[in-house]
Design an enzyme around this catalytic site. Structure first.
Site, PDB file in Angstrom:
ATOM      1  N   GLU A  16      -7.544 -12.110   5.148  1.00 39.68           N
ATOM      2  CA  GLU A  16      -8.475 -10.707   5.058  1.00 39.68           C
ATOM      3  C   GLU A  16      -9.773 -10.676   4.336  1.00 39.68           C
ATOM      4  O   GLU A  16     -10.158  -9.757   4.075  1.00 39.68           O
ATOM      5  CB  GLU A  16      -7.482  -9.545   5.062  1.00 39.68           C
ATOM      6  CG  GLU A  16      -6.349  -9.759   3.807  1.00 39.68           C
ATOM      7  CD  GLU A  16      -5.419  -8.675   3.439  1.00 39.68           C
ATOM      8  OE1 GLU A  16      -5.685  -7.530   4.107  1.00 39.68           O
ATOM      9  OE2 GLU A  16      -4.721  -8.776   2.530  1.00 39.68           O
TER      10      GLU A  16
ATOM     11  N   ASP B 149      -9.450  -4.877   5.717  1.00 40.13           N
ATOM     12  CA  ASP B 149     -10.148  -5.667   4.374  1.00 40.13           C
ATOM     13  C   ASP B 149     -11.284  -6.669   4.856  1.00 40.13           C
ATOM     14  O   ASP B 149     -12.051  -6.886   4.116  1.00 40.13           O
ATOM     15  CB  ASP B 149      -8.893  -6.146   3.735  1.00 40.13           C
ATOM     16  CG  ASP B 149      -8.239  -5.059   2.733  1.00 40.13           C
ATOM     17  OD1 ASP B 149      -9.020  -4.342   2.345  1.00 40.13           O
ATOM     18  OD2 ASP B 149      -6.962  -5.312   2.716  1.00 40.13           O
TER      19      ASP B 149
ATOM     20  N   HIS C 207       0.657  -1.100  -0.031  1.00 40.11           N
ATOM     21  CA  HIS C 207      -0.149  -0.020  -0.082  1.00 40.11           C
ATOM     22  C   HIS C 207       0.711   1.143  -0.195  1.00 40.11           C
ATOM     23  O   HIS C 207       0.302   2.364   0.204  1.00 40.11           O
ATOM     24  CB  HIS C 207      -0.970   0.055   1.305  1.00 40.11           C
ATOM     25  CG  HIS C 207      -1.930  -0.747   1.163  1.00 40.11           C
ATOM     26  ND1 HIS C 207      -3.194  -0.787   0.444  1.00 40.11           N
ATOM     27  CD2 HIS C 207      -2.508  -1.938   1.841  1.00 40.11           C
ATOM     28  CE1 HIS C 207      -4.123  -1.659   0.456  1.00 40.11           C
ATOM     29  NE2 HIS C 207      -3.662  -2.352   1.491  1.00 40.11           N
TER      30      HIS C 207
HETATM   31  C1  3PY Z   1      -5.888  -4.779   6.518  1.00 51.13           C
HETATM   32  O1  3PY Z   1      -6.535  -4.589   7.610  1.00 51.13           O
HETATM   33  O2  3PY Z   1      -6.746  -5.129   5.537  1.00 51.13           O
HETATM   34  C2  3PY Z   1      -4.528  -4.744   6.526  1.00 51.13           C
HETATM   35  O3  3PY Z   1      -4.179  -5.172   5.372  1.00 51.13           O
HETATM   36  C3  3PY Z   1      -3.910  -4.105   7.537  1.00 51.13           C
HETATM   37  O4  3PY Z   1      -2.487  -4.281   7.442  1.00 51.13           O
HETATM   38 MG    MG Z   2      -5.377  -5.407   3.546  1.00 45.93          MG
END
Ligand code: 3PY
Ligand code: MG
Length: 254
Positions: A148, A174, A45
């Site tokens: 995630e 996510d 990111h």
């Molecule tokens: C998320 O919370 O999606 C992440 O990737 C945190 O690092």
């Molecule tokens: Mg993430």
């Protein structure tokens, strides 16, 4: 440093790291000197590219701090470049199936365990340490899958069954999107999902990781009590942001 990380992962003793979102070797050095056992550079990111990763690897060289990189995906070239400049392992986002976990592991391991390519690089002292590094790397290199999404939670048993996968790291933001409750990272459905992931890790003998943002001693003890052993506290940007704002608040009041 890689050895301390590997030992902690094998023994499932809590190991505390932090997160890096800037390409500043100075900030990374400060975090390493503060004593974090590992630092995870976010290359998914942020604008920290491979040259930034290499500069940070140099900046923290010789400390007891292992460098991990959260890569953008399970790409064989991206993963080998991170390892070749000196990362001790990778954190691979959005893993939802065993096939994806196997791809991540294969990218990080030399044949016959995987498809990582050989080279003279920072990681083997530009070739001086070629044989020793090659012999040890498949054992020492760490591969963590980020879970995630709902699909990742549903497939956690097959993902953790991939033998060389060391464990998982939860992406709460996510995950909240995937469960249809964007931003509600502590929604009861998510808390239930997190606990099922921690339980699955315990069952498979793998580590479960969590990112604690705006950390407090209470949040940390809670994470340890819940069974997390791979713990990330805050991030370079969070720590500097908090300190800067606190300093200015204090200045305004005086
Ligand atoms: C998320 O919370 O999606 C992440 O990737 C945190 O690092
Ligand atoms: Mg993430």
């Amino acid at each position: 440093s890689e050895l301390r990380l590997r030992k902690a992962l094998d023994e499932k003793t809590p190991i505390i790291g932090s997160w890096i979102q800037t390409s500043s070797p100075t900030c990374a050095e400060i975090l390493a000197n503060a004593g974090f056992s590992w630092l995870g550079i976010d290359a998914e990111h942020t604008s920290v590219g491979i040259q930034g990763i290499e500069a940070i690897a140099r900046a923290i060289h010789g400390r007891d701090t292992a460098l991990l990189v959260r890569v953008s995906r399970a790409d064989t070239i991206e993963i080998r470049q991170c390892l070749d400049v000196g990362a001790a392992g990778v954190i691979v986002p959005m893993v939802e199936t065993a096939a994806q976990a196997r791809m991540a592991v294969a990218a990080a391991k030399y044949p016959p365990d995987g498809v990582r390519g050989y080279c003279f690089g920072r990681m083997n002292d530009w070739g001086s340490n070629f044989d020793e590094y090659a012999a040890a790397a498949n054992n020492s290199v760490v591969v963590i899958a980020m879970i995630e999404t709902k699909a990742g939670v549903e497939n956690i048993d097959e993902i953790l069954a991939v033998p060389e996968l060391d464990g998982i790291f939860i992406g709460p933001y996510d995950m909240s999107g995937s469960y249809g409750v964007p931003g509600q990272t502590q929604h009861p459905h998510l808390k239930k999902a997190y606990q099922s992931l921690v339980d699955a890790c315990r069952h498979h003998g793998k580590v479960a990781g969590q990112h604690i943002v705006n950390s407090t001693p209470e949040k940390l003890s809670e994470a340890v009590a819940l069974g997390y052993t791979f713990i990330c506290l805050d991030a370079d940007i969070i720590l500097i942001n908090q300190s800067a704002r606190t300093a200015m608040e204090t200045a305004r009041k005086s």
